[in-house]
Write a protein that holds these residues in place. Structure first.
Motif, mmCIF file in Angstrom:
data_model
loop_
_atom_site.group_PDB
_atom_site.id
_atom_site.type_symbol
_atom_site.label_atom_id
_atom_site.label_comp_id
_atom_site.label_asym_id
_atom_site.label_seq_id
_atom_site.Cartn_x
_atom_site.Cartn_y
_atom_site.Cartn_z
ATOM 1 N N ASN A 8 -7.018 1.501 -6.761
ATOM 2 C CA ASN A 8 -7.998 0.420 -6.723
ATOM 3 C C ASN A 8 -9.224 0.810 -5.913
ATOM 4 N N GLU A 9 -10.369 0.398 -6.413
ATOM 5 C CA GLU A 9 -11.586 0.380 -5.617
ATOM 6 C C GLU A 9 -12.093 -1.045 -5.616
ATOM 7 N N ASN A 51 -9.867 -0.377 -11.343
ATOM 8 C CA ASN A 51 -8.500 0.095 -11.148
ATOM 9 C C ASN A 51 -7.984 0.854 -12.350
ATOM 10 N N CYS A 52 -7.103 1.802 -12.076
ATOM 11 C CA CYS A 52 -6.427 2.577 -13.111
ATOM 12 C C CYS A 52 -5.113 3.073 -12.517
ATOM 13 N N MET A 53 -4.257 3.668 -13.329
ATOM 14 C CA MET A 53 -3.008 4.201 -12.829
ATOM 15 C C MET A 53 -3.285 5.407 -11.935
ATOM 16 N N GLU A 54 -2.456 5.587 -10.911
ATOM 17 C CA GLU A 54 -2.679 6.691 -9.972
ATOM 18 C C GLU A 54 -2.658 8.040 -10.683
ATOM 19 N N SER A 55 -1.847 8.162 -11.723
ATOM 20 C CA SER A 55 -1.742 9.431 -12.439
ATOM 21 C C SER A 55 -3.041 9.834 -13.119
ATOM 22 N N SER A 56 -3.898 8.862 -13.414
ATOM 23 C CA SER A 56 -5.178 9.172 -14.065
ATOM 24 C C SER A 56 -6.364 8.936 -13.133
ATOM 25 N N MET A 57 -6.087 8.810 -11.828
ATOM 26 C CA MET A 57 -7.134 8.512 -10.853
ATOM 27 C C MET A 57 -8.230 9.577 -10.861
ATOM 28 N N GLN A 58 -7.853 10.853 -10.782
ATOM 29 C CA GLN A 58 -8.857 11.910 -10.742
ATOM 30 C C GLN A 58 -9.678 11.946 -12.025
ATOM 31 N N ILE A 84 0.829 -1.201 0.000
ATOM 32 C CA ILE A 84 0.000 0.000 0.000
ATOM 33 C C ILE A 84 0.872 1.263 0.000
ATOM 34 N N ARG A 85 0.564 2.174 -0.912
ATOM 35 C CA ARG A 85 1.242 3.470 -0.965
ATOM 36 C C ARG A 85 0.378 4.580 -0.368
ATOM 37 N N ASN A 86 -0.922 4.442 -0.500
ATOM 38 C CA ASN A 86 -1.830 5.474 0.007
ATOM 39 C C ASN A 86 -3.165 4.816 0.332
ATOM 40 N N ARG A 100 -10.890 1.564 -0.808
ATOM 41 C CA ARG A 100 -10.099 2.359 -1.750
ATOM 42 C C ARG A 100 -8.650 2.437 -1.275
ATOM 43 N N PHE A 101 -7.718 2.198 -2.204
ATOM 44 C CA PHE A 101 -6.310 2.295 -1.854
ATOM 45 C C PHE A 101 -5.459 2.427 -3.114
#
Length: 226
Positions: free
Chosen positions: A171-172, A188-195, A138-140, A159-160
């Motif tokens: 991930n959700e 799930n998607c890459m963190e950079s495109s999460m928003q 886990i990173r966040n 969510r993490f």
């Protein structure tokens, strides 16, 4: 409820090997609906989202032998079995996997063997969250939530952000009950495109619904009794 731990651990392979490059940095915003569309359930099912200058239509898909309906981007397709085996090497790979054209965004759903009462779902969600935190890089940690969606379905959400091969993965995890069994889904998607993709994840949660089983016609019942 310690028996749940084994079922939760078996799920980790569904999210552990999903890191793939993602270059989609576009901004996503829902298109405004007219007043008539806001009161129209069909309009909700066919919601249109805007990514930059591109429009993305979310359309309902019926899955798992007609038992469940969920809305996913129209451009998403079912992942072929051979690709699924490569991307999800565990024998516990998801039963249904919808993926984007670039295979960088995934929506999955699978039934589990775990039997659970509806009132046990919140505790089960927290137990799964604890196990995930112990086995995932886990990173966040984003936390857990219990929601009731438009169709009245109770859903536990975890969510993490986890470490990936090239980039962190958002991930959700979605948990709900169908016919006494736990259903497990992921977005799930890459963190950079999460928003960018969070509105799609939200619509996924709200669109999930259990479909009523079709009863055989009176004629079929009568023939069956002969």
């Amino acid at each position: 409820m310690n028996y749940m731990d084994e079922q939760i651990l078996s799920l980790r392979n569904m999210v552990i090997d999903q890191a793939t490059p993602d270059n989609d940095q576009a901004k996503l915003a829902p298109l405004p609906l007219s007043e008539s569309e806001q009161d129209n359930p069909v309009a909700e099912k066919n919601m249109v989202l805007r990514i930059g200058n591109e429009h993305i239509t979310l359309e309902p898909r019926t899955i798992l032998d007609g038992h469940i309906e969920v809305s996913v981007p129209k451009s998403f397709s079912l992942m072929p079995l051979e690709k699924a085996k490569f991307k999800y090497p565990s024998e516990h790979r998801p039963q249904v996997i919808y993926t984007s054209l670039e295979e960088t965004i995934n929506i999955t759903l699978s039934p589990a063997d775990t039997l659970l009462d509806a009132d046990e779902l919140p505790e089960f969600t927290e137990q799964m969250a604890d196990v995930l935190r112990s086995v995932q890089p886990i990173r966040n940690w984003k936390g857990t939530e219990q929601v009731t969606n438009r169709s009245g379905l109770s859903i536990g959400i975890i969510r993490f952000v986890a470490a990936g091969v090239d980039e962190n993965l958002y991930n959700e995890m979605l948990l709900f009950i169908h016919e006494g069994h736990v259903m497990m889904g992921t977005f799930n998607c890459m963190e950079s495109s999460m928003q960018t993709w969070l509105p799609v994840a939200e619509h996924l949660v709200q669109s999930l619904r259990i479909l009523p089983l079709l009863s055989p016609s009176p004629l079929k019942k009568e023939v069956a009794s002969l």
